[in-house]
Every structure is written in structure tokens, then in C-alpha cells.
Design an enzyme around this catalytic site. Structure first.
Site, PDB file in Angstrom:
ATOM      1  N   VAL A   1       5.520  37.676  10.015  1.00  0.00           N
ATOM      2  CA  VAL A   1       6.558  38.660  10.301  1.00  0.00           C
ATOM      3  C   VAL A   1       7.513  38.135  11.369  1.00  0.00           C
ATOM      4  O   VAL A   1       8.725  38.229  11.226  1.00  0.00           O
ATOM      5  CB  VAL A   1       5.922  40.000  10.742  1.00  0.00           C
ATOM      6  CG1 VAL A   1       6.982  40.978  11.214  1.00  0.00           C
ATOM      7  CG2 VAL A   1       5.122  40.600   9.603  1.00  0.00           C
ATOM      8  N   ASP A   2       6.978  37.554  12.451  1.00  0.00           N
ATOM      9  CA  ASP A   2       7.853  37.101  13.533  1.00  0.00           C
ATOM     10  C   ASP A   2       8.711  35.910  13.115  1.00  0.00           C
ATOM     11  O   ASP A   2       9.892  35.832  13.467  1.00  0.00           O
ATOM     12  CB  ASP A   2       7.073  36.814  14.810  1.00  0.00           C
ATOM     13  CG  ASP A   2       5.939  35.823  14.633  1.00  0.00           C
ATOM     14  OD1 ASP A   2       5.508  35.576  13.483  1.00  0.00           O
ATOM     15  OD2 ASP A   2       5.467  35.289  15.645  1.00  0.00           O
ATOM     16  N   ASP A   3       8.169  34.993  12.351  1.00  0.00           N
ATOM     17  CA  ASP A   3       8.967  33.848  11.889  1.00  0.00           C
ATOM     18  C   ASP A   3      10.028  34.294  10.898  1.00  0.00           C
ATOM     19  O   ASP A   3      11.157  33.812  10.926  1.00  0.00           O
ATOM     20  CB  ASP A   3       8.066  32.785  11.270  1.00  0.00           C
ATOM     21  CG  ASP A   3       7.162  32.188  12.315  1.00  0.00           C
ATOM     22  OD1 ASP A   3       7.623  31.286  13.030  1.00  0.00           O
ATOM     23  OD2 ASP A   3       6.021  32.665  12.462  1.00  0.00           O
TER      24      ASP A   3
ATOM     25  N   MET B   1      12.793  35.839  12.862  1.00  0.00           N
ATOM     26  CA  MET B   1      13.595  34.841  13.574  1.00  0.00           C
ATOM     27  C   MET B   1      14.543  34.119  12.616  1.00  0.00           C
ATOM     28  O   MET B   1      15.693  33.865  12.955  1.00  0.00           O
ATOM     29  CB  MET B   1      12.684  33.837  14.288  1.00  0.00           C
ATOM     30  CG  MET B   1      13.425  32.894  15.194  1.00  0.00           C
ATOM     31  SD  MET B   1      14.408  33.680  16.496  1.00  0.00           S
ATOM     32  CE  MET B   1      13.133  34.360  17.517  1.00  0.00           C
TER      33      MET B   1
END
Length: 119
Positions: A91-93, A96
Site C-alpha cells: 500500500v505505501d509503495d 508513493m
């Protein structure tokens, strides 16, 4: 021997110290550097090719094992942290990469619309 060789690839040695990178993170690194360049006022063209290449080459477009916990009928898409991980987009990648693509100029109208609406 293989583990030692791989560990040495992560070493950054100077005269005063040796630092070890925890892992290789090409997708995250490219996306965060792109966001930093965009926000620092560096001309738009800088880094654009790299973020588009990561977005195109590293995007996960198939249903991995995550589908068993999330059965939503959506088109699969996402990005991962490291090389050679086709099964578990992060989710975070993914966020980003979308942040980086949000302001990256493109000639592809569909990509521009998708990144803008997702971010």
C-alpha cells in the site's frame, strides 16, 4: 558464501565507517526521489523517465494471493518495495508511486487521468 556475497553488495564503505543498507528498494527509492525533485522545484523533466519506467515495468497487474483476503472485483494494480516480488503489492509503495506520477508530465492522457484521480 552466497549470503556473504549478497551482504557485501549492501555495504557502503568510507574511510571512517561501513554502513549496510537494509535492502534494495528500487521502486520506493525512485518514487520518493521523484516526489522530492518535484517538490523542490527542480525542472519537471528531471527524473520523469525513471518514474515512468518504474510505473510501467514494475506495476503488478494480476491477482496475487492477496485476493483471498480482499475479494473486491477491482482491476488489480500496485507496486512493490523490492525486486522480484510479483505477489504482494504494498500500500505505501503504491501510494508513493501514485504521488510521483501525479505531477509527472506525460503524453498518455489515460495515465495522467488515472494517476490524478487515484492520488
Amino acid at each position: 558464501m552466497r549470503a556473504e556475497r549478497e551482504l557485501r553488495k549492501l555495504e557502503h564503505e568510507t574511510e571512517q565507517s561501513v554502513r549496510i543498507e537494509p535492502c534494495l528498494s528500487p521502486v520506493w527509492d525512485t518514487a520518493i526521489v521523484s516526489v522530492c525533485l518535484q517538490e523542490s522545484g527542480v525542472p519537471e523533466i528531471t527524473g520523469v523517465e525513471a518514474i515512468h519506467r518504474v510505473a510501467d515495468d514494475q506495476e503488478i497487474r494480476f491477482r496475487g494471493d492477496w485476493q483471498y483476503k480482499n475479494a473486491a472485483k477491482v482491476e488489480p494494480s500496485g507496486w512493490v518495495f523490492e525486486f522480484e516480488n510479483q505477489w504482494n503489492p504494498d500500500v505505501d509503495d503504491t501510494a508513493m508511486v501514485l504521488l510521483a506520477l501525479r505531477k509527472a508530465p506525460t503524453d498518455n492522457a489515460k495515465s495522467a487521468t488515472s494517476a490524478s484521480s487515484a492520488a
